[in-house]
Scaffold this motif. Structure first.
Motif, short mmCIF file in Angstrom:
data_model
loop_
_atom_site.label_atom_id
_atom_site.label_comp_id
_atom_site.label_asym_id
_atom_site.label_seq_id
_atom_site.Cartn_x
_atom_site.Cartn_y
_atom_site.Cartn_z
N GLN A 117 4.87 -8.58 9.76
CA GLN A 117 5.68 -8.51 8.74
C GLN A 117 5.08 -8.10 7.65
OE1 GLN A 117 9.25 -9.57 8.92
NE2 GLN A 117 8.51 -9.65 11.22
N MET A 118 5.81 -6.90 6.91
CA MET A 118 5.05 -6.15 5.95
C MET A 118 5.76 -6.19 4.32
SD MET A 118 4.70 -1.81 5.71
CE MET A 118 6.49 -1.82 5.22
N VAL A 119 4.98 -6.26 3.46
CA VAL A 119 5.72 -6.23 1.91
C VAL A 119 4.54 -5.08 1.30
CG1 VAL A 119 6.97 -8.43 1.80
CG2 VAL A 119 4.62 -8.46 1.25
N PHE A 120 4.73 -4.77 0.18
CA PHE A 120 3.80 -4.00 -0.68
C PHE A 120 4.31 -3.81 -2.25
CE2 PHE A 120 6.84 -0.81 0.55
CZ PHE A 120 6.55 0.29 -0.13
N THR A 121 2.93 -3.93 -2.82
CA THR A 121 3.33 -3.31 -4.39
C THR A 121 3.08 -1.74 -4.55
OG1 THR A 121 0.83 -3.89 -4.97
CG2 THR A 121 2.41 -5.75 -5.03
N ASN A 122 2.82 -1.50 -5.82
CA ASN A 122 2.38 -0.03 -5.73
C ASN A 122 0.74 0.11 -5.71
OD1 ASN A 122 1.35 -0.45 -8.62
ND2 ASN A 122 3.38 -0.35 -9.16
N ARG A 123 0.21 -1.03 -5.41
CA ARG A 123 -1.12 -0.86 -5.16
C ARG A 123 -1.82 -1.23 -3.74
NH1 ARG A 123 -3.58 -3.42 -11.03
NH2 ARG A 123 -2.74 -1.63 -12.18
N PHE A 124 -1.07 -2.49 -3.13
CA PHE A 124 -1.67 -2.99 -1.87
C PHE A 124 -0.34 -3.14 -0.95
CE2 PHE A 124 -4.87 -4.08 -4.96
CZ PHE A 124 -6.16 -4.01 -4.03
N VAL A 125 -0.87 -2.91 0.37
CA VAL A 125 0.19 -3.24 1.38
C VAL A 125 -0.31 -4.75 1.86
CG1 VAL A 125 1.00 -2.85 3.79
CG2 VAL A 125 0.60 -1.04 1.80
N TYR A 126 0.55 -5.64 2.34
CA TYR A 126 0.36 -6.81 2.98
C TYR A 126 0.91 -7.06 4.08
CZ TYR A 126 -1.30 -7.78 -1.98
OH TYR A 126 -1.94 -7.55 -3.02
N ILE A 127 0.38 -7.44 5.33
CA ILE A 127 1.00 -7.46 6.58
C ILE A 127 0.25 -8.63 7.27
CG2 ILE A 127 1.34 -6.23 8.79
CD1 ILE A 127 0.29 -3.62 7.55
N THR A 128 1.32 -9.34 7.66
CA THR A 128 1.10 -10.73 8.44
C THR A 128 0.44 -10.45 9.82
OG1 THR A 128 3.13 -10.73 9.74
CG2 THR A 128 2.91 -11.87 7.60
N GLN A 129 -0.37 -11.37 10.25
CA GLN A 129 -1.13 -11.18 11.50
C GLN A 129 -0.89 -12.31 12.48
OE1 GLN A 129 -3.69 -7.95 11.60
NE2 GLN A 129 -2.01 -7.87 10.55
N SER B 23 -0.98 -13.36 15.39
CA SER B 23 -1.81 -13.94 16.48
C SER B 23 -3.30 -14.47 15.65
CB SER B 23 -2.47 -12.65 17.53
OG SER B 23 -2.92 -11.80 16.71
N SER B 24 -3.83 -14.24 14.61
CA SER B 24 -4.90 -14.55 14.14
C SER B 24 -4.60 -15.66 12.90
CB SER B 24 -6.08 -13.43 13.57
OG SER B 24 -5.19 -12.82 12.61
N GLY B 25 -3.45 -15.68 12.51
CA GLY B 25 -3.18 -16.59 11.28
C GLY B 25 -3.48 -16.03 9.82
N GLU B 26 -3.66 -14.85 9.83
CA GLU B 26 -3.91 -14.02 8.48
C GLU B 26 -3.03 -13.15 7.99
OE1 GLU B 26 -8.79 -13.61 9.51
OE2 GLU B 26 -7.50 -12.42 10.78
N ILE B 27 -3.22 -12.82 6.64
CA ILE B 27 -2.53 -11.69 5.97
C ILE B 27 -3.68 -10.62 5.86
CG2 ILE B 27 -1.69 -10.71 3.96
CD1 ILE B 27 0.21 -12.67 5.34
N ALA B 28 -3.28 -9.37 6.41
CA ALA B 28 -4.03 -8.36 6.29
C ALA B 28 -3.77 -7.44 4.94
CB ALA B 28 -4.11 -7.35 7.24
N GLN B 29 -4.91 -7.17 3.99
CA GLN B 29 -4.68 -6.58 2.80
C GLN B 29 -5.14 -5.32 2.72
OE1 GLN B 29 -5.93 -8.87 -0.79
NE2 GLN B 29 -5.48 -7.43 -2.36
N PHE B 30 -4.50 -4.31 2.20
CA PHE B 30 -4.86 -3.08 2.27
C PHE B 30 -4.54 -2.09 0.85
CE2 PHE B 30 -3.92 -3.99 6.44
CZ PHE B 30 -5.02 -3.34 7.42
N LEU B 31 -5.77 -1.79 0.31
CA LEU B 31 -5.61 -0.82 -0.99
C LEU B 31 -4.85 0.34 -0.39
CD1 LEU B 31 -6.42 -0.44 -4.03
CD2 LEU B 31 -8.49 0.60 -3.16
N LYS C 39 -8.91 -6.23 3.40
CA LYS C 39 -9.56 -7.59 3.85
C LYS C 39 -8.47 -8.40 4.54
CE LYS C 39 -8.76 -9.54 -0.76
NZ LYS C 39 -9.25 -10.18 -2.14
N LYS C 40 -8.92 -9.66 5.28
CA LYS C 40 -8.18 -10.79 5.66
C LYS C 40 -7.92 -11.92 5.30
CE LYS C 40 -7.59 -8.00 10.15
NZ LYS C 40 -7.91 -8.14 11.52
N VAL C 41 -7.05 -12.53 4.95
CA VAL C 41 -6.97 -13.94 4.33
C VAL C 41 -6.37 -14.97 5.22
CG1 VAL C 41 -6.22 -14.93 2.43
CG2 VAL C 41 -7.17 -12.79 1.94
N LYS C 42 -7.19 -15.97 5.52
CA LYS C 42 -6.41 -16.94 6.44
C LYS C 42 -5.20 -17.69 5.54
CE LYS C 42 -6.01 -19.69 10.05
NZ LYS C 42 -5.60 -19.50 11.35
#
Length: 403
Positions: A351-363, A365-373, A381-384
């Motif tokens: 699942q994805m959401v985004f601001t005008n700076r970063f994209v956040y996507i759930t992972q 299978s790994s229990g993380e959020i991936a954050q992309f500039l 980076k990925k955050v548990k």
């Protein structure tokens, strides 16, 4: 002679110091766009447990909470301060407060993040909307609305008010007009199934103000800008105005029986987004009555507008990400293989959401959020968060200014 030399030495020394300070300032200058806004938060639910995670991207920290039930849908109030946690299968809605309050040019911290006192017990709350300081669900189980004021979120024992417009139970939707009235779907059973066929306008008591004037072959998905309420319909794009006027805008000629099952709001009045998985994403202008393609693609996994409503984000099953400027419809950013490819028949998709700076996507299978500039997706980076992240929503404000 000595005095002249001394004065010259002081002038040169001062000039050197000024230049040195200037160079230091240039060197120390920080590009704030490389960081997320200080007052943006992400709320993440879990598929299998009651775990609820609040992620602060600015401080790179997480806080853990416990929702009433697992697998909750998450939404953001119009103000940005509150989250709505909807447990459809448990007939329950709870609220969450970030403790952040926006004051036009800065943000005040009014308290710690916590659940609100206001809740709702209703029959299968499903569709969520928030306008004019209210949060609202359409309850599929009995065709009612549940409405609560954002300002009442911490009133002890507060319950969302039930509005009964005398509707049959159905998989419905609603929209709030700026004048405080509501457009609400209704089912007359002219077509088989759970989808409604009509829309009428009611007031806060449930009284009918304007009856439906158009019958459709089924309605799903809607959005509003306060003046126009737009519904996805098998008969065309149903546009309902606050004065009761209703009309259908035709789908593009090559659609055949395809129609927009998802309608999204943008930051521009009169402009809406229509998404059909077997066709793509289109810009709907209800004033000009035009439907313009943004991306024609059958591999779209997620279609979302940015937190400020100015951008459209597309996440493909291939893992590619594309964002579009909704004022020009030009591509703002295109990134290949942002995440691994996802099979179309996957049980739980990112699942994805985004601001005008970063994209956040759930992972999932790994229990993380991936954050992309967005400007440089190699900065990521990925955050548990929890074992099986399910849904996420952005809360807070695209602002970093304190009181």
């Amino acid at each position: 002679m000595k005095n002249k030399f001394t004065r010259l030495f002081l002038v040169l020394t001062t000039a050197t110091a000024v230049l040195s300070c200037s160079n230091d300032e240039d060197t120390d200058k920080v590009d704030e766009t490389l960081n997320e806004y200080k007052y943006i938060r992400l709320l993440v639910s879990d598929e299998n447990t009651t775990a609820l995670t609040l992620f602060n991207p600015f401080s790179n920290s997480t806080s853990s909470f416990e929702a009433k039930h697992p697998k909750s849908a998450l939404y953001t109030s119009e103000s940005g301060r509150l989250g709505a946690i909807i447990h459809r299968e448990f007939d329950y809605t709870e609220t969450f407060d970030t403790g952040l309050e926006f004051h036009g040019d800065h943000v005040d911290v009014k308290g710690t993040p916590k659940f609100g006192a206001m809740t709702s017990t209703s029959a299968k709350p499903t569709h969520f909307k928030s306008k004019i300081g209210e949060i609202m669900t359409f309850n599929d189980g009995d065709g009612t609305l549940s409405v609560g004021k954002e300002s009442d979120v911490h009133t002890p024992g507060a319950k969302m008010t039930i509005i009964n417009a005398g509707l049959k139970a159905h998989h419905g939707a609603m929209a709030t007009f700026s004048n405080g009235n509501y457009a609400i779907t209704e089912k007359d059973n002219s077509i088989p199934g759970v989808l409604p066929e009509r829309v009428k306008i009611i007031d806060r008591t449930g009284k009918e103000l304007y009856a439906s004037t158009i019958a459709t072959k089924g309605i799903h998905g809607n959005a509003t800008d306060g003046t126009y309420a737009v519904f996805g319909s098998a008969s065309g794009i149903l546009v309902v105005q606050s004065n009761g006027t209703q009309e259908l805008i035709p789908h593009p000629a090559n659609f055949g029986t395809v129609w927009f099952g998802t309608i999204l709001e943008t930051s521009t009045k009169g402009n809406f987004i229509g998404f059909a998985a077997t066709k793509g994403v289109y810009l709907i202008n209800v004033v000009k009555k035009t439907v313009s393609p943004i991306i024609e693609n059958t591999d779209i996994m997620q279609c979302k507008t940015s937190f400020d409503g100015n951008q459209l984000g597309i996440l493909l099953h291939s893992g590619n990400f594309i964002s579009y400027n909704l004022n020009t419809l030009a591509i703002s950013k295109e990134s290949t293989n942002l995440i691994p490819a996802t099979a179309k028949d996957s049980k739980q998709k990112p699942q994805m959401v985004f601001t005008n700076r970063f994209v956040y996507i759930t992972q999932p299978s790994s229990g993380e959020i991936a954050q992309f500039l967005i400007k440089n997706t190699s900065n990521n980076k990925k955050v548990k968060v929890s074992n099986t992240p399910y849904r996420l929503t952005l809360l807070g404000f695209e602002n970093s200014v304190d009181h």
